[in-house]
Write a protein that holds these residues in place. Structure first.
Motif, PDB file in Angstrom:
ATOM      1  N   ARG A  67       0.894  -1.294  -0.065  1.00 16.25           N
ATOM      2  CA  ARG A  67      -0.212   0.005  -0.260  1.00 16.25           C
ATOM      3  C   ARG A  67       0.730   1.161  -0.005  1.00 16.25           C
ATOM      4  NH1 ARG A  67      -4.517  -2.130   4.278  1.00 16.25           N
ATOM      5  NH2 ARG A  67      -6.270  -2.794   2.798  1.00 16.25           N
ATOM      6  N   ALA A  68       1.773   1.385   0.943  1.00  9.46           N
ATOM      7  CA  ALA A  68       2.876   2.450   0.760  1.00  9.46           C
ATOM      8  C   ALA A  68       3.506   2.542  -0.651  1.00  9.46           C
ATOM      9  CB  ALA A  68       3.851   2.220   1.759  1.00  9.46           C
ATOM     10  N   CYS A  69       3.866   1.374  -1.151  1.00  7.81           N
ATOM     11  CA  CYS A  69       4.535   1.534  -2.301  1.00  7.81           C
ATOM     12  C   CYS A  69       3.472   2.072  -3.733  1.00  7.81           C
ATOM     13  CB  CYS A  69       5.103  -0.042  -2.938  1.00  7.81           C
ATOM     14  SG  CYS A  69       6.452  -0.288  -2.079  1.00  7.81           S
ATOM     15  N   ILE A  70       2.140   1.748  -3.602  1.00  7.48           N
ATOM     16  CA  ILE A  70       1.402   2.048  -4.490  1.00  7.48           C
ATOM     17  C   ILE A  70       0.913   3.536  -4.285  1.00  7.48           C
ATOM     18  CG2 ILE A  70      -0.725   1.340  -3.549  1.00  7.48           C
ATOM     19  CD1 ILE A  70       0.313   0.857  -7.202  1.00  7.48           C
ATOM     20  N   ALA A  71       0.929   3.992  -3.223  1.00  8.06           N
ATOM     21  CA  ALA A  71       0.917   5.153  -2.753  1.00  8.06           C
ATOM     22  C   ALA A  71       1.888   6.238  -3.203  1.00  8.06           C
ATOM     23  CB  ALA A  71       0.566   5.655  -1.320  1.00  8.06           C
ATOM     24  N   VAL A  72       3.054   5.900  -3.089  1.00  7.93           N
ATOM     25  CA  VAL A  72       4.305   6.646  -3.861  1.00  7.93           C
ATOM     26  C   VAL A  72       4.061   6.854  -5.218  1.00  7.93           C
ATOM     27  CG1 VAL A  72       6.682   6.354  -4.013  1.00  7.93           C
ATOM     28  CG2 VAL A  72       5.706   6.135  -1.746  1.00  7.93           C
ATOM     29  N   ALA A 105       7.787   4.688   7.324  1.00  6.93           N
ATOM     30  CA  ALA A 105       7.874   6.223   7.553  1.00  6.93           C
ATOM     31  C   ALA A 105       9.499   6.537   7.600  1.00  6.93           C
ATOM     32  CB  ALA A 105       7.296   6.627   8.873  1.00  6.93           C
ATOM     33  N   ALA A 106      10.221   5.755   7.989  1.00  8.21           N
ATOM     34  CA  ALA A 106      11.555   5.971   8.029  1.00  8.21           C
ATOM     35  C   ALA A 106      12.098   5.942   6.527  1.00  8.21           C
ATOM     36  CB  ALA A 106      12.319   5.166   9.059  1.00  8.21           C
ATOM     37  N   ALA A 107      11.711   5.055   5.955  1.00  8.21           N
ATOM     38  CA  ALA A 107      12.219   4.686   4.448  1.00  8.21           C
ATOM     39  C   ALA A 107      11.570   6.127   3.589  1.00  8.21           C
ATOM     40  CB  ALA A 107      11.530   3.334   3.894  1.00  8.21           C
ATOM     41  N   LEU A 108      10.485   6.235   4.064  1.00  6.02           N
ATOM     42  CA  LEU A 108       9.831   7.445   2.959  1.00  6.02           C
ATOM     43  C   LEU A 108      10.864   8.818   3.537  1.00  6.02           C
ATOM     44  CD1 LEU A 108       5.974   6.837   4.006  1.00  6.02           C
ATOM     45  CD2 LEU A 108       7.050   7.001   1.479  1.00  6.02           C
ATOM     46  N   ALA A 109      10.954   9.036   4.631  1.00  2.00           N
ATOM     47  CA  ALA A 109      11.834  10.056   5.018  1.00  2.00           C
ATOM     48  C   ALA A 109      12.890  10.305   4.456  1.00  2.00           C
ATOM     49  CB  ALA A 109      12.019  10.348   6.595  1.00  2.00           C
ATOM     50  N   ASP A 114       6.594  11.993   1.660  1.00  2.14           N
ATOM     51  CA  ASP A 114       5.725  12.347   2.872  1.00  2.14           C
ATOM     52  C   ASP A 114       5.613  11.218   3.633  1.00  2.14           C
ATOM     53  OD1 ASP A 114       3.845  13.228   4.387  1.00  2.14           O
ATOM     54  OD2 ASP A 114       2.306  13.472   3.063  1.00  2.14           O
ATOM     55  N   PRO A 115       6.223  11.408   5.015  1.00  2.69           N
ATOM     56  CA  PRO A 115       6.202  10.094   5.991  1.00  2.69           C
ATOM     57  C   PRO A 115       4.617   9.796   6.286  1.00  2.69           C
ATOM     58  CG  PRO A 115       7.655  11.725   6.606  1.00  2.69           C
ATOM     59  CD  PRO A 115       7.031  12.561   5.371  1.00  2.69           C
ATOM     60  N   SER A 116       3.768  10.575   5.954  1.00  4.78           N
ATOM     61  CA  SER A 116       2.381  10.237   6.523  1.00  4.78           C
ATOM     62  C   SER A 116       1.725   9.266   5.498  1.00  4.78           C
ATOM     63  CB  SER A 116       1.467  11.736   6.356  1.00  4.78           C
ATOM     64  OG  SER A 116       1.203  12.168   5.063  1.00  4.78           O
ATOM     65  N   ILE A 117       2.323   9.058   4.357  1.00  5.08           N
ATOM     66  CA  ILE A 117       2.096   7.690   3.582  1.00  5.08           C
ATOM     67  C   ILE A 117       1.759   6.570   4.381  1.00  5.08           C
ATOM     68  CG2 ILE A 117       2.861   6.287   1.811  1.00  5.08           C
ATOM     69  CD1 ILE A 117       3.674   8.795   0.309  1.00  5.08           C
ATOM     70  N   ALA A 118       2.963   6.328   5.433  1.00  7.07           N
ATOM     71  CA  ALA A 118       2.666   5.318   6.404  1.00  7.07           C
ATOM     72  C   ALA A 118       1.251   5.259   6.928  1.00  7.07           C
ATOM     73  CB  ALA A 118       3.984   5.278   7.472  1.00  7.07           C
ATOM     74  N   ASP A 119       0.921   6.176   7.205  1.00  5.53           N
ATOM     75  CA  ASP A 119      -0.640   6.063   7.892  1.00  5.53           C
ATOM     76  C   ASP A 119      -1.697   6.013   6.873  1.00  5.53           C
ATOM     77  OD1 ASP A 119       0.459   7.292  10.438  1.00  5.53           O
ATOM     78  OD2 ASP A 119       0.404   9.232   9.521  1.00  5.53           O
ATOM     79  N   GLU A 120      -1.485   6.339   5.493  1.00  4.61           N
ATOM     80  CA  GLU A 120      -2.436   5.937   4.568  1.00  4.61           C
ATOM     81  C   GLU A 120      -2.218   4.507   4.307  1.00  4.61           C
ATOM     82  OE1 GLU A 120      -1.187   8.349   1.383  1.00  4.61           O
ATOM     83  OE2 GLU A 120      -2.925  10.098   2.141  1.00  4.61           O
TER      84      GLU A 120
END
Length: 201
Positions: A67-72, A105-109, A114-120
């Motif tokens: 889900r994080a990957c597709i959001a990115v 979130a750490a990988a996003l940062a 946007d680290p909030s993708i981890a929430d999404e």
């Protein structure tokens, strides 16, 4: 002339990670450009009769990464997905970090996203796009295989499953062979029993 390769992965899978590192090596020695796409082992295994251990892994760890990957990909594009997968996969497979929102979130940062993708990624916000990406990769190869899936010159194939990922000209040689076997429309399978686990180097 540049050869364009499409590569489908689930960040949970160490074998897909090995293949992705091979493709990055191939790009150094061949005129190849790889575009990364998301498939999902959780989607693939939905409704299947799985062992309790594998089902627990799918339920607890199978969704947040994809889900994080597709959001990115949806928000930032394929180049950002490629960078994020490297950051996330390094944590998952080399660092043995947990598949948690904090790790995502750490990988996003790390790659400036946007680290909030981890929430999404804990919701179904991007699931429609995830399913579409999954089926784009998996439908041509069938649902009895998993990840990785590579499409080259319009031909899709599961694999290769390799360990360790070859480097330099050895990576190019393997790619040349892969392209040749996938070019034949009647080619379906080569396989032998895995005798090693993923070797990360």
């Amino acid at each position: 002339m540049t050869t364009h390769v499409d590569f489908w992965f689930d960040p949970l899978c160490p074998w897909a990670w090995m293949t992705s590192r091979w493709m990055l090596e191939v790009e150094k020695v061949r005129d190849v450009q790889t575009t990364f796409h998301v498939m999902s082992l959780a989607v693939l295994n939905s409704g299947r009769d799985l062992s309790s251990e594998y089902r627990e892994m799918m339920d607890k760890e199978g969704w947040i990464g994809v889900r994080a990957c597709i959001a990115v990909e949806q928000r930032y594009g394929p180049e950002a997905l490629r960078s994020f997968y490297t950051a996330l996969g390094t944590r998952f497979h080399l660092g043995k970090q947990p598949k948690t929102p904090e790790t995502v979130a750490a990988a996003l940062a790390e790659v400036g996203l946007d680290p909030s993708i981890a929430d999404e990624a804990q919701t179904d916000t991007y699931d429609e796009a995830l399913h579409a990406s999954h089926h784009e990769g998996m439908d041509p190869v069938g649902m009895d295989v998993g990840t990785p899936v590579i499409r080259v010159n319009g031909m899709s194939m599961f694999g290769p499953v390799i360990s360790p990922a070859p480097k330099g000209e050895a990576a190019g040689d393997l790619f040349d062979g892969f392209v040749k076997v996938t070019a034949y429309p009647g080619f379906f399978e080569l396989k032998r029993t895995r005798t090693v686990e993923p070797i990360f180097d």
